[in-house]
Design a protein around this motif. Structure first.
Motif, PDB file in Angstrom:
ATOM      1  N   VAL A  78       0.854  -1.195   0.000  1.00 23.62           N
ATOM      2  CA  VAL A  78       0.000   0.000   0.000  1.00 23.62           C
ATOM      3  C   VAL A  78       0.890   1.246   0.000  1.00 23.62           C
ATOM      4  O   VAL A  78       1.850   1.323   0.780  1.00 23.62           O
ATOM      5  N   LEU A  79       0.566   2.197  -0.863  1.00 23.19           N
ATOM      6  CA  LEU A  79       1.309   3.454  -0.931  1.00 23.19           C
ATOM      7  C   LEU A  79       0.400   4.604  -0.525  1.00 23.19           C
ATOM      8  O   LEU A  79      -0.713   4.740  -1.058  1.00 23.19           O
ATOM      9  N   TYR A  80       0.859   5.411   0.404  1.00 20.92           N
ATOM     10  CA  TYR A  80       0.119   6.604   0.840  1.00 20.92           C
ATOM     11  C   TYR A  80       0.732   7.837   0.184  1.00 20.92           C
ATOM     12  O   TYR A  80       1.919   8.134   0.377  1.00 20.92           O
ATOM     13  N   TYR A  81      -0.091   8.545  -0.581  1.00 23.38           N
ATOM     14  CA  TYR A  81       0.359   9.757  -1.270  1.00 23.38           C
ATOM     15  C   TYR A  81      -0.158  10.954  -0.472  1.00 23.38           C
ATOM     16  O   TYR A  81      -1.328  11.318  -0.552  1.00 23.38           O
ATOM     17  N   LEU A  82       0.762  11.568   0.292  1.00 27.68           N
ATOM     18  CA  LEU A  82       0.368  12.638   1.213  1.00 27.68           C
ATOM     19  C   LEU A  82       1.227  13.884   1.025  1.00 27.68           C
ATOM     20  O   LEU A  82       1.429  14.657   1.955  1.00 27.68           O
ATOM     21  N   VAL A  83       1.716  14.084  -0.177  1.00 26.53           N
ATOM     22  CA  VAL A  83       2.561  15.251  -0.443  1.00 26.53           C
ATOM     23  C   VAL A  83       1.765  16.302  -1.215  1.00 26.53           C
ATOM     24  O   VAL A  83       0.784  15.998  -1.890  1.00 26.53           O
ATOM     25  N   HIS A  84       2.197  17.529  -1.085  1.00 27.42           N
ATOM     26  CA  HIS A  84       1.682  18.606  -1.939  1.00 27.42           C
ATOM     27  C   HIS A  84       2.779  19.650  -2.075  1.00 27.42           C
ATOM     28  O   HIS A  84       3.720  19.690  -1.276  1.00 27.42           O
ATOM     29  N   SER A  85       2.676  20.451  -3.108  1.00 23.14           N
ATOM     30  CA  SER A  85       3.699  21.468  -3.383  1.00 23.14           C
ATOM     31  C   SER A  85       3.215  22.863  -3.059  1.00 23.14           C
ATOM     32  O   SER A  85       3.844  23.846  -3.457  1.00 23.14           O
ATOM     33  N   MET A  86       2.087  22.981  -2.372  1.00 20.68           N
ATOM     34  CA  MET A  86       1.563  24.283  -1.999  1.00 20.68           C
ATOM     35  C   MET A  86       2.588  25.024  -1.153  1.00 20.68           C
ATOM     36  O   MET A  86       3.135  24.490  -0.196  1.00 20.68           O
TER      37      MET A  86
ATOM     38  N   ALA B 188       5.475   4.543 -11.406  1.00 20.08           N
ATOM     39  CA  ALA B 188       6.316   3.695 -10.554  1.00 20.08           C
ATOM     40  C   ALA B 188       5.480   2.703  -9.755  1.00 20.08           C
ATOM     41  O   ALA B 188       5.889   1.551  -9.549  1.00 20.08           O
ATOM     42  N   ALA B 189       4.303   3.114  -9.298  1.00 19.76           N
ATOM     43  CA  ALA B 189       3.435   2.214  -8.530  1.00 19.76           C
ATOM     44  C   ALA B 189       2.924   1.077  -9.397  1.00 19.76           C
ATOM     45  O   ALA B 189       2.861  -0.083  -8.952  1.00 19.76           O
ATOM     46  N   ALA B 190       2.559   1.374 -10.642  1.00 20.25           N
ATOM     47  CA  ALA B 190       2.095   0.335 -11.557  1.00 20.25           C
ATOM     48  C   ALA B 190       3.222  -0.640 -11.881  1.00 20.25           C
ATOM     49  O   ALA B 190       3.014  -1.867 -11.894  1.00 20.25           O
ATOM     50  N   ALA B 191       4.416  -0.109 -12.110  1.00 22.97           N
ATOM     51  CA  ALA B 191       5.558  -0.973 -12.430  1.00 22.97           C
ATOM     52  C   ALA B 191       5.938  -1.862 -11.256  1.00 22.97           C
ATOM     53  O   ALA B 191       6.412  -2.991 -11.442  1.00 22.97           O
ATOM     54  N   ALA B 192       5.743  -1.377 -10.038  1.00 27.61           N
ATOM     55  CA  ALA B 192       6.092  -2.152  -8.842  1.00 27.61           C
ATOM     56  C   ALA B 192       4.964  -3.074  -8.408  1.00 27.61           C
ATOM     57  O   ALA B 192       5.111  -3.796  -7.406  1.00 27.61           O
ATOM     58  N   HIS B 193       3.840  -3.073  -9.144  1.00 31.10           N
ATOM     59  CA  HIS B 193       2.681  -3.922  -8.846  1.00 31.10           C
ATOM     60  C   HIS B 193       2.170  -3.691  -7.419  1.00 31.10           C
ATOM     61  O   HIS B 193       1.839  -4.637  -6.690  1.00 31.10           O
ATOM     62  N   ILE B 194       2.116  -2.442  -7.021  1.00 35.92           N
ATOM     63  CA  ILE B 194       1.544  -2.079  -5.728  1.00 35.92           C
ATOM     64  C   ILE B 194       0.049  -2.389  -5.749  1.00 35.92           C
ATOM     65  O   ILE B 194      -0.631  -2.166  -6.762  1.00 35.92           O
ATOM     66  N   PHE B 195      -0.479  -2.902  -4.654  1.00 40.20           N
ATOM     67  CA  PHE B 195      -1.879  -3.327  -4.600  1.00 40.20           C
ATOM     68  C   PHE B 195      -2.846  -2.153  -4.474  1.00 40.20           C
ATOM     69  O   PHE B 195      -3.944  -2.197  -5.007  1.00 40.20           O
ATOM     70  N   ARG B 196      -2.454  -1.128  -3.737  1.00 40.56           N
ATOM     71  CA  ARG B 196      -3.381  -0.021  -3.495  1.00 40.56           C
ATOM     72  C   ARG B 196      -2.619   1.265  -3.233  1.00 40.56           C
ATOM     73  O   ARG B 196      -1.546   1.263  -2.599  1.00 40.56           O
ATOM     74  N   MET B 197      -3.222   2.391  -3.677  1.00 46.27           N
ATOM     75  CA  MET B 197      -2.755   3.708  -3.289  1.00 46.27           C
ATOM     76  C   MET B 197      -3.866   4.411  -2.520  1.00 46.27           C
ATOM     77  O   MET B 197      -5.051   4.216  -2.808  1.00 46.27           O
ATOM     78  N   VAL B 198      -3.464   5.205  -1.545  1.00 48.17           N
ATOM     79  CA  VAL B 198      -4.399   5.997  -0.754  1.00 48.17           C
ATOM     80  C   VAL B 198      -3.924   7.444  -0.816  1.00 48.17           C
ATOM     81  O   VAL B 198      -2.759   7.732  -0.523  1.00 48.17           O
ATOM     82  N   TYR B 199      -4.831   8.309  -1.208  1.00 49.22           N
ATOM     83  CA  TYR B 199      -4.490   9.717  -1.430  1.00 49.22           C
ATOM     84  C   TYR B 199      -5.429  10.602  -0.614  1.00 49.22           C
ATOM     85  O   TYR B 199      -6.617  10.294  -0.469  1.00 49.22           O
ATOM     86  N   LEU B 200      -4.891  11.671  -0.050  1.00 47.17           N
ATOM     87  CA  LEU B 200      -5.719  12.637   0.676  1.00 47.17           C
ATOM     88  C   LEU B 200      -5.734  13.949  -0.087  1.00 47.17           C
ATOM     89  O   LEU B 200      -4.718  14.640  -0.191  1.00 47.17           O
ATOM     90  N   GLY B 201      -6.895  14.282  -0.636  1.00 51.49           N
ATOM     91  CA  GLY B 201      -7.077  15.533  -1.360  1.00 51.49           C
ATOM     92  C   GLY B 201      -8.018  16.463  -0.624  1.00 51.49           C
ATOM     93  O   GLY B 201      -8.227  16.341   0.581  1.00 51.49           O
TER      94      GLY B 201
ATOM     95  N   LEU C 189      -9.364  10.122  -0.761  1.00 46.08           N
ATOM     96  CA  LEU C 189     -10.187  10.769   0.255  1.00 46.08           C
ATOM     97  C   LEU C 189     -10.157  12.275   0.039  1.00 46.08           C
ATOM     98  O   LEU C 189      -9.111  12.860  -0.252  1.00 46.08           O
ATOM     99  N   GLN C 190     -11.321  12.902   0.227  1.00 38.11           N
ATOM    100  CA  GLN C 190     -11.428  14.347   0.045  1.00 38.11           C
ATOM    101  C   GLN C 190     -11.945  14.959   1.341  1.00 38.11           C
ATOM    102  O   GLN C 190     -13.095  14.748   1.735  1.00 38.11           O
ATOM    103  N   ALA C 191     -11.064  15.722   2.019  1.00 45.86           N
ATOM    104  CA  ALA C 191     -11.392  16.318   3.312  1.00 45.86           C
ATOM    105  C   ALA C 191     -11.316  17.830   3.222  1.00 45.86           C
ATOM    106  O   ALA C 191     -10.576  18.386   2.411  1.00 45.86           O
ATOM    107  N   GLY C 192     -12.090  18.487   4.092  1.00 41.86           N
ATOM    108  CA  GLY C 192     -12.060  19.946   4.157  1.00 41.86           C
ATOM    109  C   GLY C 192     -11.060  20.412   5.190  1.00 41.86           C
ATOM    110  O   GLY C 192      -9.908  19.962   5.224  1.00 41.86           O
ATOM    111  N   VAL C 193     -11.480  21.311   6.069  1.00 42.98           N
ATOM    112  CA  VAL C 193     -10.606  21.835   7.108  1.00 42.98           C
ATOM    113  C   VAL C 193     -10.339  20.730   8.132  1.00 42.98           C
ATOM    114  O   VAL C 193     -11.265  20.177   8.723  1.00 42.98           O
TER     115      VAL C 193
END
Length: 507
Positions: free
Chosen positions: A71-79, A99-112, A145-149
């Protein structure tokens, strides 16, 4: 599943740094990918994870870090970074997707970010949406996932609420203070992020997440004021305040950097509420239910000590909160804290120095500017405070919880450390600490620290007003304590030579 290894990107950030220990508690093997491993040197979990150095903008640095990851957690931003942050985020997301597809990662989780269904979003929200789309098109099942404040000490959005409300008793504000917001506690965000690791393999979509309360932005600020012990703020909506002008205003009256304030404020031009609760079909609500806004604020302020506080004041050890903020948090995060630090080297032994410290106050006085201390005690008495007349129970010894003039002994480690909590009337909370450290080669180091947590604008003005006197009172106090300890050491040595009975030096 070939392993239970997860990779966290953005581990030096607000959410990532708090997610890692939750993943460890859940039994995952955790790997983190960071550009600067040195930033993790002092975090409490650093020795429990694999640390890889890399940059999402450099595809070659991702291959090794992504190997054998489930599982890969994508929690970066360039703001807040220089240049075109949208292009930077787009490129990083595409690199990760490949890179995730090439490494055959099962799942990604992103916080937007939570956002309305409109075409013209702010650059920040548009970029967040685009990153989620890139990841979901990668071929790797992605939960976006899409979160507010997010409510928690250290969250940029929460810190803006905190600092604006603390500083301004009256707030001229842009018209977006009337927009509806659905905040969510950081503990609930972390709960959903951890649970997403076990979503079914066919789930590849966005999920809105939010707390149980929906407020106007101005109501959120006043909810914070009530929990922080402040009066509710008068808020005037002014349509002439554009997002750019509002960001300059935020930068002027708070420590939030302008390059972060601008995209955050631009995103507040819209209602920010949950449109669907489909996450409930896959993940049960947190035990005890979602955290209400007011309770989330209390947790962020360190007011609740239930052993599960995600964030608290930067100096939370003073308040006794259940957990400390991370060393990787930005300097502007957390409650404003003012300090006055004085250090003195002395040839007096630690024992001599401690005897002087433990006998402070009462008839022995405070070792500097007695008239100033007397006036401060009288002023406190006039406004209904305790004044200086309480004195102390024993002239030479102190215990935890004892009264000491208008202080109370909050913590004492005999021979080493004394912390006093102020009980005089001040617009905030104040402490005075005195520490004895043995010096190499003999003698000792005296360390004296005054700490003040201001309450509202009045607290900040109070500190500014007394600041000129600190050089006289606190510096004089440190100097006289060290000198008195040295005088006692001289007297003790002289009496030992003449075999005279021991006694105390008069003050």
């Amino acid at each position: 599943m070939i392993s239970r290894r997860v990779l966290v990107t953005g581990a030096t950030g607000y959410i990532g740094g708090r997610l890692v220990p939750k993943l460890l508690e859940a039994g995952f093997d955790v790997r983190v990918l960071v550009r600067t491993p040195l930033k993790l040197r002092d975090v409490p979990w650093a020795d429990k994870v694999e640390i890889f150095e890399g940059d999402l903008g450099d595809p070659a640095s991702l291959t090794k870090a992504f190997a054998d990851v489930e599982v890969l957690y994508y929690l970066v931003h360039s703001m807040g970074t220089p240049g075109d942050f949208e292009k930077t985020e787009h490129r990083a997301a595409e690199n990760v997707a490949r890179a995730a597809a090439a490494a055959h990662i099962f799942r990604m989780v992103y916080l937007g970010g939570l956002h309305p269904d409109v075409e013209e979003l702010s650059p920040h929200l548009h970029s967040r949406v685009e990153v989620g789309q890139i990841l979901m098109k990668s071929g790797v099942p992605t939960a976006a996932l899409q979160a507010g404040v997010v409510i928690g000490s250290g969250s940029t959005s929460f810190e803006m609420i905190r600092h604006l409300t603390d500083v301004l008793p009256y707030m001229p504000a842009p018209k977006w203070v009337r927009n509806r917001i659905q905040p969510i506690a950081v503990r609930d965000v972390l709960y959903y992020l951890v649970a997403c690791a076990d979503l079914p393999a066919d789930v590849n979509r966005t999920f809105d997440i939010g707390g149980p309360d929906v407020f106007r932005y101005g109501q959120m600020m006043n909810g914070y004021a009530l929990e922080a012990g402040l009066k509710q703020r008068a808020i005037a909506s002014l349509p002439v305040l554009t997002p750019w002008l509002a960001s300059q205003w935020v930068n002027l009256v708070t420590p939030i950097p302008r390059n972060l304030a601008i995209p955050i404020i631009a995103s507040l031009q819209y209602d920010c509420v949950v449109h669907e609760r489909d996450i409930d079909d896959y993940i049960p609500t947190p035990p005890g239910g979602l955290t209400g806004y007011r309770r989330a604020v209390r947790l962020a302020l360190g007011r609740m000590r239930d052993g599960d506080v995600e964030t608290s004041w930067r100096n939370s050890s003073i308040e006794g909160a259940a957990s400390n903020p991370l060393p990787s948090d930005p300097e502007w995060a957390g409650h404003i804290v003012y300090t006055d630090l004085r250090e003195k080297n002395t040839f007096a032994s630690p024992e001599n120095l401690w005897r002087v410290i433990e006998s402070i106050g009462g008839e022995n006085g405070w070792y500097s500017f007695p008239l100033a201390w007397a006036i401060r005690g009288l002023m406190d008495k006039l406004v209904g405070g305790v004044g200086l007349r309480r004195g102390r129970r024993n002239p030479d010894h102190l215990n935890n919880g004892e009264v000491l003039d208008f202080w109370r002994v909050e913590q004492i480690d005999h021979g080493k450390f004394l912390r006093l909590r102020a009980e005089m009337r001040v617009p905030g909370k104040a402490w005075l600490e005195m520490t004895v450290t043995p010096a190499k080669g003999g003698g000792s180091l005296y360390r004296q620290r005054a700490v003040f947590f201001p309450r509202g604008l009045g607290g900040r003005l109070y500190w500014a007003a007394i600041l000129p006197f600190h050089g006289i009172i606190f510096e004089g106090m440190a100097t006289r304590i060290a000198a008195t300890a040295e005088a006692e050491a001289h007297t003790a040595a002289a009496r030992a030579l003449t075999k005279a009975p021991a006694g105390r030096v008069g003050r």
